[in-house]
Structure formats: C-alpha cells, structure tokens
Design an enzyme around this catalytic site. Structure first.
Site, short mmCIF file in Angstrom:
data_model
loop_
_atom_site.label_atom_id
_atom_site.label_comp_id
_atom_site.label_asym_id
_atom_site.label_seq_id
_atom_site.Cartn_x
_atom_site.Cartn_y
_atom_site.Cartn_z
N HIS A 103 -28.85 -8.33 85.31
CA HIS A 103 -29.82 -9.20 85.80
C HIS A 103 -31.23 -8.23 86.55
O HIS A 103 -31.12 -8.13 88.10
CB HIS A 103 -29.53 -10.50 87.06
CG HIS A 103 -28.18 -11.51 86.06
ND1 HIS A 103 -28.76 -12.72 86.18
CD2 HIS A 103 -27.83 -11.29 84.86
CE1 HIS A 103 -27.31 -13.09 85.66
NE2 HIS A 103 -27.22 -12.38 84.44
N LYS A 151 -23.61 -11.14 100.35
CA LYS A 151 -23.83 -9.45 100.06
C LYS A 151 -22.56 -8.99 100.76
O LYS A 151 -22.33 -8.34 100.36
CB LYS A 151 -24.50 -10.21 101.64
CG LYS A 151 -26.06 -10.11 101.10
CD LYS A 151 -26.99 -8.43 100.93
CE LYS A 151 -28.86 -8.51 100.36
NZ LYS A 151 -28.53 -7.75 98.93
P1 RFL Z 1 -10.97 -9.39 101.46
O1 RFL Z 1 -11.55 -9.78 100.18
O2 RFL Z 1 -10.62 -10.52 101.92
O3 RFL Z 1 -9.19 -9.10 101.49
C1 RFL Z 1 -8.99 -8.71 102.70
C2 RFL Z 1 -7.29 -8.42 102.38
O4 RFL Z 1 -6.63 -8.03 103.46
C3 RFL Z 1 -5.42 -9.22 103.10
N1 RFL Z 1 -4.73 -9.20 104.57
C4 RFL Z 1 -3.55 -8.58 104.95
N2 RFL Z 1 -2.05 -7.33 104.18
C5 RFL Z 1 -1.71 -6.68 105.15
N3 RFL Z 1 -1.60 -7.64 106.70
C6 RFL Z 1 -2.03 -7.86 107.16
N4 RFL Z 1 -2.08 -9.15 108.04
C7 RFL Z 1 -3.26 -9.32 106.39
N5 RFL Z 1 -4.25 -10.30 106.25
C8 RFL Z 1 -4.99 -9.83 105.18
C9 RFL Z 1 -5.50 -9.68 102.21
O5 RFL Z 1 -4.55 -10.74 101.69
C10 RFL Z 1 -6.60 -9.81 101.49
O6 RFL Z 1 -5.77 -9.27 100.49
O7 RFL Z 1 -11.86 -8.52 101.87
P2 RFL Z 1 -12.45 -7.94 101.48
O8 RFL Z 1 -12.06 -6.60 100.99
O9 RFL Z 1 -13.32 -6.80 102.63
O10 RFL Z 1 -13.86 -8.06 100.48
C11 RFL Z 1 -15.12 -8.72 101.28
C12 RFL Z 1 -15.33 -9.63 99.89
O11 RFL Z 1 -13.82 -10.78 99.18
C13 RFL Z 1 -15.91 -10.58 100.54
O12 RFL Z 1 -16.61 -9.73 100.93
C14 RFL Z 1 -16.35 -11.56 98.96
O13 RFL Z 1 -16.04 -12.32 98.74
C15 RFL Z 1 -18.09 -12.15 99.95
N6 RFL Z 1 -18.98 -13.30 98.65
C16 RFL Z 1 -19.79 -12.39 97.97
N7 RFL Z 1 -20.11 -10.47 97.97
C17 RFL Z 1 -21.23 -11.05 97.88
O14 RFL Z 1 -21.71 -9.71 97.47
N8 RFL Z 1 -21.61 -11.42 96.32
C18 RFL Z 1 -21.25 -12.63 95.86
O15 RFL Z 1 -21.86 -12.52 94.91
C19 RFL Z 1 -20.95 -13.38 97.11
N9 RFL Z 1 -20.47 -14.36 96.76
C20 RFL Z 1 -18.39 -14.46 98.60
C21 RFL Z 1 -18.86 -15.20 97.42
C22 RFL Z 1 -16.87 -15.01 98.77
C23 RFL Z 1 -17.11 -16.58 98.76
N10 RFL Z 1 -15.75 -17.10 100.03
C24 RFL Z 1 -14.90 -17.50 98.91
C25 RFL Z 1 -16.30 -16.54 101.36
C26 RFL Z 1 -19.29 -16.52 96.98
C27 RFL Z 1 -17.77 -17.17 98.07
C28 RFL Z 1 -17.45 -18.47 97.27
#
Ligand code: RFL
Ligand code: PHB
Length: 395
Positions: A72, A297
C-alpha cells in the site's frame, strides 16, 4: 533440557526471535502456554512496515508474503465528511507498507521453525522464569503431569502483555508507564471485498472507524465502542449499520456486507516498561510495551525489538562482547517511545472523547484540517506511519 536461549511465548516476537537466532546458529527452545491453533486463531495486526517485511525476508520466510501481501502506497483519512489521501510513497521517498495479517506472519514463522526442527513446547502450564540474575537462568513448566526444567544462558520474555516474565521482576526493579483509554475497538472480519483499495482511518462524530483488509476478498473493520459494550450485543447488522453511519456517502454506498467471521473488542492502552533487561532476561514485544492500534505499530515494534535482541545475543556468543546486551534497553526504548508518541497522538486526534466536551472535538478537527493542508503536516504523518529505519538514532 539445556539450550542457549529459552524463549517464552510463540507469538510473532518469540517466533521471529527463534528464527533469527537459528540463522545465527544459536540454539533456542520456545515455551508457549497455548496450543499452536489457539495462537493462530487470534486476529490482530494487519499492517507491516518495511523493516518487518525485510526481517521476514532476512530469515527466509518471506515467500508467501511477497506473493499474497498487498503493498500500500497510501491511506485515506476521513474527517468532517471528506476523505484525504496520505500519499506515503510521495511523502517518504518511495516507502510503502504491506497489508499481510499477523495470522499469516505467525503461520509462516511456525512452518519455518518446524522445517528446521527447533523445539517449540506448546500447552506448557505454570511457566516460571528463575535465576535470571545469575549466569545460569532456568525455566520450569508443567506438561503432561510432569515438571520440566530448561537450563539456559538467556531468557527472552516474548510472552505478551499478560505474560509471566515482566510479572516476575521485583517491583522495585521496574518502572511502568501506562495510559488506558476510555474506549475499545470492536473488530469484525468478513469475507467481503474491502470498501476501498487502501485503508480508511475515520474520525466521525459517532466515533472512530477503520476500514482495513486482509486480501481483495477479505475485509477487517473496526469501530470505536464504549468499554462497557459486550461483543455479544453487536449483531452483524448492527455493526454494518454503525460503520455505514461513520463513512462518507460514497464509501457507505459501496460497502459490501456479509456474515462476520470473527468479532472481538480490544481495549486501548499506551504502556512502556523501563528497563527491558533484567540480568539475563530480556523483554521484547508486547511483554515490554503496548501501543493503541491506531498507528499499526505493535507488531512492527515487536519485530525490531527481537532484531536488536538477536544481534546483541549473537555478539555475545561470536565476539564475546556484552556491549549489545548492555545497550539493549536503551536502543529499543528510543524507538519504542517514538512509536508510542505517534500512536498516542494519532489515537487522540481520531477518536471521540465525549467526557472532554465539544471544544476538544473542534480542536481535533482544526488540527486535522491544518495538517492535511500542509505538506509538512502530511509528511509528519507519513514518515511516522511507514516507520523508522532499523538504525534509527545511530550515527
Ligand atoms: P503476543 O502476540 O501477545 O504473543 C505472546 C505469546 O506469549 C504467550 N504467553 C505465554 N507463554 C508461556 N508462558 C506464559 N506465562 C505466557 N503468557 C503468554 C501467549 O499465549 C502468546 O502466544 O505478543 P508479541 O509476540 O510480542 O506480538 C505483539 C503483537 O501481537 C501485537 O503488538 C500486535 O498484534 C498489535 N497490533 C498491531 N500491530 C501492528 O504492528 N500493526 C497492526 O495493524 C496492529 N493491529 C494490533 C492490531 C493489536 C490488536 N489487538 C487485538 C490488541 C489490531 C488489534 C485489534
Ligand atoms: C488491521 O488490519 O487489523 C489494522 C490495520 C491498521 C491499524 C490497526 C489494525 O492501524
């Protein structure tokens, strides 16, 4: 079990770190609380900055993203009933973002990991991180009725906002900065063609809305909703009707509706932990910081954190230098605060804050009007949206 780096969490940060370390010949084990299917079922991010797509390519998992990801070169901002395009490419010297879902990023990384044969332990219960303030950290977890121990050199806390790593740090050793917003985002995924070929960020009197997408046939839409709303109370029809009311007449007329595949409400938060290193344990991704999703982000910050971390750990093994791990927090935090600022500002200007009174709505409108009619203003938005380069802040 023994490994060099024990990674807690198989979200995008844990999986990408695992792959980066693997490429550097560093042994690692991922320990994840949920099942692989559960992790893949979470619908989240959709927009990748170029630094993230570059990292995917660097670790050799970019093939499908290149084929199916949608580049995009701009997005629309809709306010006061009119749409204005932010021409990312023209304003940033040719930079673009890629629309490719977090689910797909995660799937590609999981498949690559399986192929190279590195261990991921799914459904690990009661994960504990121990002795990370010594040279011999340990991770314990329970699975199939047994307690297992992993001995390692480093622990990477990639376990998200509700993880165990940040929670195990003594309160006196950590500082947390937090702002919780008085609303959430209700998201809906649908197998309908997107209303527009690019994203539309909407500021309307009824609240913020976002028209995003996953492909030419799958849309992802969001609505600002009060935190008290329950997702069950939102029928598909109610969602489409509300979205239509927040769009301009042309987009509203073009909106194709259909059954929702998934609906969820996410609260919005700005959150940063300082520092991100505690002896031999490091926090990366959502474990260390949260941005409201308005700037897209979160996933991109997670990707750059783990790039910095893998570089630091690789230096430790290959050059016997601790400079990288000593500088990890500072290097990440510089970038994190920049992204936090943009996400907070963009959230603040695009959402309704009814408790602040009508003057704030007027001021938001005036600021948007000023920015969009100034090339500097548009460039500021574009520059932040496409993201900072990886070597940001270094001379
Ligand atoms: P995650 O994805 O939360 O993964 C963490 C993992 O750790 C596990 N976990 C454990 N494992 C072992 N022992 C424990 N005690 C544990 N506790 C937790 C969990 O089960 C999970 O699998 O974190 P990570 O890897 O740092 O990734 C971060 C991203 O997921 C997050 O920042 C993004 O999704 C944010 N976000 C967006 N980011 C972008 O860069 N572009 C976007 O367009 C964007 N849109 C979004 C988003 C987040 C959203 N939500 C739902 C908060 C849109 C939404 C709606
Ligand atoms: C998404 O497609 O899920 C998405 C896109 C842009 C954002 C947030 C979420 O700012």
């Amino acid at each position: 079990m023994r490994t060099q780096v024990a990674i807690i969490g198989a979200g995008p940060s844990g999986l990408l770190l695992g792959q980066l370390l693997h490429k550097a010949g560093i042994d690692n084990i991922i320990v994840e609380r949920q099942s692989g299917d559960y992790v893949l079922g979470r619908i989240r991010a959709g927009v990748l900055e170029q630094v993230t797509t570059d990292l995917m390519l660097e670790v050799g998992v970019g093939e499908r993203m290149l084929k199916e990801g949608l580049p995009h070169g701009g997005f629309d901002m809709l306010f006061d009933g009119a749409r204005h395009r932010i021409d990312l490419e023209a304003l940033t010297g040719g930079k673009r973002v890629t629309v490719y879902g977090q689910t797909e990023v995660t799937r590609d990384l999981m498949e690559a990991r399986e192929k190279v044969g590195r261990t991921t332990v799914y459904e690990a219960a009661n994960v504990q991180v121990l002795d990370y303030d010594t040279a011999k950290p340990r991770v314990t977890y329970e699975k199939d009725g047994q307690t297992h121990t992993i001995e390692c050199d480093f622990i990477a806390g990639c376990d998200g906002f509700h993880g165990v790593c940040r929670a195990s740090v003594p309160r006196g050793a950590i500082r947390e900065f937090e702002k919780v917003y008085p609303f959430g985002w209700l998201g809906m995924l649908a197998d309908t063609p997107p209303v527009h070929h690019e994203l539309i960020y909407v500021r309307s009197e009824r609240g913020f809305a976002l028209c995003s997408q996953r492909s030419h046939t799958r849309s992802r839409y969001y609505l600002q909703v009060p935190l008290t709303d329950k997702v069950e109370a939102w029928s598909d029809d109610a969602f489409w009707n509300e979205l239509r009311l927040r769009l301009d007449p042309e987009a509203a007329a073009r909106l194709v509706t259909g059954p929702g595949l998934e609906k969820s409400i996410a609260p919005l938060r700005s959150f940063v932990t300082e520092p991100l290193r505690f002896g031999r344990m490091f926090l990366a991704g959502d474990a260390g910081h949260i941005v409201p999703p308005t700037g897209a982000k979160g996933l991109n910050l997670a990707a750059t954190d783990v790039k910095y971390l893998s570089t630091a750990i690789t230096e430790f093994y290959q050059e016997r230098s601790e400079a990288g791990i000593d500088g990890y927090s500072e290097r990440c935090l510089k970038r994190i605060w920049r992204a936090e600022r943009f996400s907070w500002w963009f959230t603040g200007i695009m959402h309704n804050f009814p408790e602040d009174g009508p003057i704030v709505a007027k001021l938001q409108q005036a600021e948007l009007d000023y920015l969009i009619h100034s090339e500097h203003g548009r460039r500021t938005i574009a520059e932040n949206y496409v993201g900072l380069p990886l070597n940001f802040g270094e001379s």
